[in-house]
Design a protein around this motif. Sequence first.
Motif, PDB file in Angstrom:
ATOM      1  N   TYR A 128       0.837  -1.199   0.000  1.00 10.74           N
ATOM      2  CA  TYR A 128       0.000   0.000   0.000  1.00 10.74           C
ATOM      3  C   TYR A 128       0.874   1.252   0.000  1.00 10.74           C
ATOM      4  N   TYR A 129       0.481   2.239  -0.792  1.00 20.48           N
ATOM      5  CA  TYR A 129       1.284   3.454  -0.907  1.00 20.48           C
ATOM      6  C   TYR A 129       0.405   4.701  -0.913  1.00 20.48           C
ATOM      7  N   PHE A 130       1.029   5.823  -0.641  1.00 20.62           N
ATOM      8  CA  PHE A 130       0.381   7.126  -0.553  1.00 20.62           C
ATOM      9  C   PHE A 130      -0.009   7.610  -1.945  1.00 20.62           C
ATOM     10  N   PHE A 131      -1.214   8.140  -2.068  1.00 22.44           N
ATOM     11  CA  PHE A 131      -1.724   8.652  -3.336  1.00 22.44           C
ATOM     12  C   PHE A 131      -2.503   9.919  -3.047  1.00 22.44           C
ATOM     13  N   VAL A 132      -2.261  10.966  -3.826  1.00 20.96           N
ATOM     14  CA  VAL A 132      -2.937  12.240  -3.599  1.00 20.96           C
ATOM     15  C   VAL A 132      -3.551  12.731  -4.911  1.00 20.96           C
ATOM     16  N   ARG A 133      -4.733  13.333  -4.803  1.00 23.70           N
ATOM     17  CA  ARG A 133      -5.398  13.876  -5.993  1.00 23.70           C
ATOM     18  C   ARG A 133      -6.169  15.116  -5.585  1.00 23.70           C
ATOM     19  N   ARG A 134      -6.468  15.950  -6.574  1.00 26.47           N
ATOM     20  CA  ARG A 134      -7.296  17.127  -6.309  1.00 26.47           C
ATOM     21  C   ARG A 134      -8.686  16.669  -5.902  1.00 26.47           C
ATOM     22  N   SER A 135      -9.293  17.404  -5.033  1.00 23.05           N
ATOM     23  CA  SER A 135     -10.618  17.066  -4.531  1.00 23.05           C
ATOM     24  C   SER A 135     -11.656  17.047  -5.649  1.00 23.05           C
ATOM     25  N   GLN A 136     -11.512  17.948  -6.616  1.00 21.51           N
ATOM     26  CA  GLN A 136     -12.472  18.050  -7.703  1.00 21.51           C
ATOM     27  C   GLN A 136     -12.133  17.149  -8.886  1.00 21.51           C
ATOM     28  N   GLY A 137     -11.003  16.477  -8.879  1.00 19.94           N
ATOM     29  CA  GLY A 137     -10.568  15.678 -10.014  1.00 19.94           C
ATOM     30  C   GLY A 137     -11.215  14.314 -10.087  1.00 19.94           C
ATOM     31  N   GLU A 138     -10.932  13.635 -11.172  1.00 15.21           N
ATOM     32  CA  GLU A 138     -11.403  12.269 -11.339  1.00 15.21           C
ATOM     33  C   GLU A 138     -10.674  11.360 -10.356  1.00 15.21           C
ATOM     34  N   GLU A 139     -11.300  10.277  -9.980  1.00 10.09           N
ATOM     35  CA  GLU A 139     -10.718   9.330  -9.030  1.00 10.09           C
ATOM     36  C   GLU A 139      -9.393   8.771  -9.525  1.00 10.09           C
ATOM     37  N   SER A 140      -9.269   8.540 -10.822  1.00 11.11           N
ATOM     38  CA  SER A 140      -8.053   7.915 -11.361  1.00 11.11           C
ATOM     39  C   SER A 140      -6.917   8.905 -11.528  1.00 11.11           C
ATOM     40  N   GLU A 141      -7.229  10.207 -11.627  1.00 12.73           N
ATOM     41  CA  GLU A 141      -6.188  11.211 -11.792  1.00 12.73           C
ATOM     42  C   GLU A 141      -5.585  11.542 -10.438  1.00 12.73           C
ATOM     43  N   GLY A 142      -4.289  11.554 -10.374  1.00 17.25           N
ATOM     44  CA  GLY A 142      -3.634  11.881  -9.121  1.00 17.25           C
ATOM     45  C   GLY A 142      -2.153  11.624  -9.224  1.00 17.25           C
ATOM     46  N   ILE A 143      -1.492  11.747  -8.094  1.00 16.99           N
ATOM     47  CA  ILE A 143      -0.049  11.610  -8.053  1.00 16.99           C
ATOM     48  C   ILE A 143       0.318  10.563  -6.999  1.00 16.99           C
ATOM     49  N   PRO A 144       0.970   9.499  -7.405  1.00 19.63           N
ATOM     50  CA  PRO A 144       1.422   8.520  -6.419  1.00 19.63           C
ATOM     51  C   PRO A 144       2.717   8.991  -5.762  1.00 19.63           C
ATOM     52  N   LEU A 145       2.916   8.609  -4.544  1.00 20.60           N
ATOM     53  CA  LEU A 145       4.179   8.811  -3.851  1.00 20.60           C
ATOM     54  C   LEU A 145       4.583   7.444  -3.303  1.00 20.60           C
ATOM     55  N   PRO A 146       5.143   6.601  -4.180  1.00 23.46           N
ATOM     56  CA  PRO A 146       5.337   5.190  -3.838  1.00 23.46           C
ATOM     57  C   PRO A 146       6.374   4.907  -2.753  1.00 23.46           C
ATOM     58  N   GLU A 147       7.194   5.890  -2.374  1.00 20.97           N
ATOM     59  CA  GLU A 147       8.153   5.608  -1.303  1.00 20.97           C
ATOM     60  C   GLU A 147       7.529   5.693   0.085  1.00 20.97           C
ATOM     61  N   VAL A 148       6.298   6.207   0.170  1.00 22.81           N
ATOM     62  CA  VAL A 148       5.563   6.180   1.435  1.00 22.81           C
ATOM     63  C   VAL A 148       4.682   4.948   1.376  1.00 22.81           C
ATOM     64  N   ARG A 149       5.102   3.891   2.082  1.00 25.07           N
ATOM     65  CA  ARG A 149       4.469   2.570   1.953  1.00 25.07           C
ATOM     66  C   ARG A 149       4.058   2.004   3.302  1.00 25.07           C
ATOM     67  N   TRP A 150       3.052   1.136   3.222  1.00 26.98           N
ATOM     68  CA  TRP A 150       2.584   0.412   4.388  1.00 26.98           C
ATOM     69  C   TRP A 150       2.345  -1.047   4.005  1.00 26.98           C
ATOM     70  N   ASN A 151       2.374  -1.911   5.005  1.00 32.73           N
ATOM     71  CA  ASN A 151       2.154  -3.340   4.768  1.00 32.73           C
ATOM     72  C   ASN A 151       0.684  -3.731   4.769  1.00 32.73           C
ATOM     73  N   SER A 152      -0.153  -2.918   5.398  1.00 30.49           N
ATOM     74  CA  SER A 152      -1.578  -3.263   5.418  1.00 30.49           C
ATOM     75  C   SER A 152      -2.415  -2.014   5.170  1.00 30.49           C
ATOM     76  N   GLU A 153      -3.587  -2.227   4.635  1.00 27.89           N
ATOM     77  CA  GLU A 153      -4.493  -1.111   4.376  1.00 27.89           C
ATOM     78  C   GLU A 153      -4.957  -0.479   5.688  1.00 27.89           C
ATOM     79  N   LYS A 154      -5.150  -1.296   6.693  1.00 26.29           N
ATOM     80  CA  LYS A 154      -5.588  -0.801   7.995  1.00 26.29           C
ATOM     81  C   LYS A 154      -4.560   0.181   8.567  1.00 26.29           C
ATOM     82  N   THR A 155      -3.302  -0.193   8.515  1.00 30.46           N
ATOM     83  CA  THR A 155      -2.235   0.686   9.014  1.00 30.46           C
ATOM     84  C   THR A 155      -2.143   1.953   8.188  1.00 30.46           C
ATOM     85  N   ALA A 156      -2.259   1.829   6.876  1.00 33.58           N
ATOM     86  CA  ALA A 156      -2.183   2.987   5.993  1.00 33.58           C
ATOM     87  C   ALA A 156      -3.304   3.972   6.302  1.00 33.58           C
TER      88      ALA A 156
END
Length: 84
Positions: free
Chosen positions: A28-56
């Motif tokens: 699991y990794y950090f993903f950021v997008r504009r509030s008004q944008g499409e769900e698929s549009e955004g910017i990943p930040l793959p170096e911020v990672r977690w082992n579980s969705e719950k922890t993330a």
Amino acid sequence: MREFEGHDGSKWVASVRATPGLDYKGRYYFFVRRSQGEESEGIPLPEVRWNSEKTARRTLETMSDVELRRRLRSALGRRDSAAS
């Protein structure tokens, strides 16, 4: 998901995405997008990672707005440098 305000006052949403595969380490990794944008549009930040969705999700819920803006600035800087 967590909505926050960027440095310029624009609204952003921080969320979690998962990489496919059987390996759970850092899936699991950090993903950021504009509030008004499409769900698929955004910017990943793959170096911020977690082992579980719950922890993330728990981490996102407890992150300060300052930390979220710092992560956003990093993601935007990476995107802009890749585009040039």
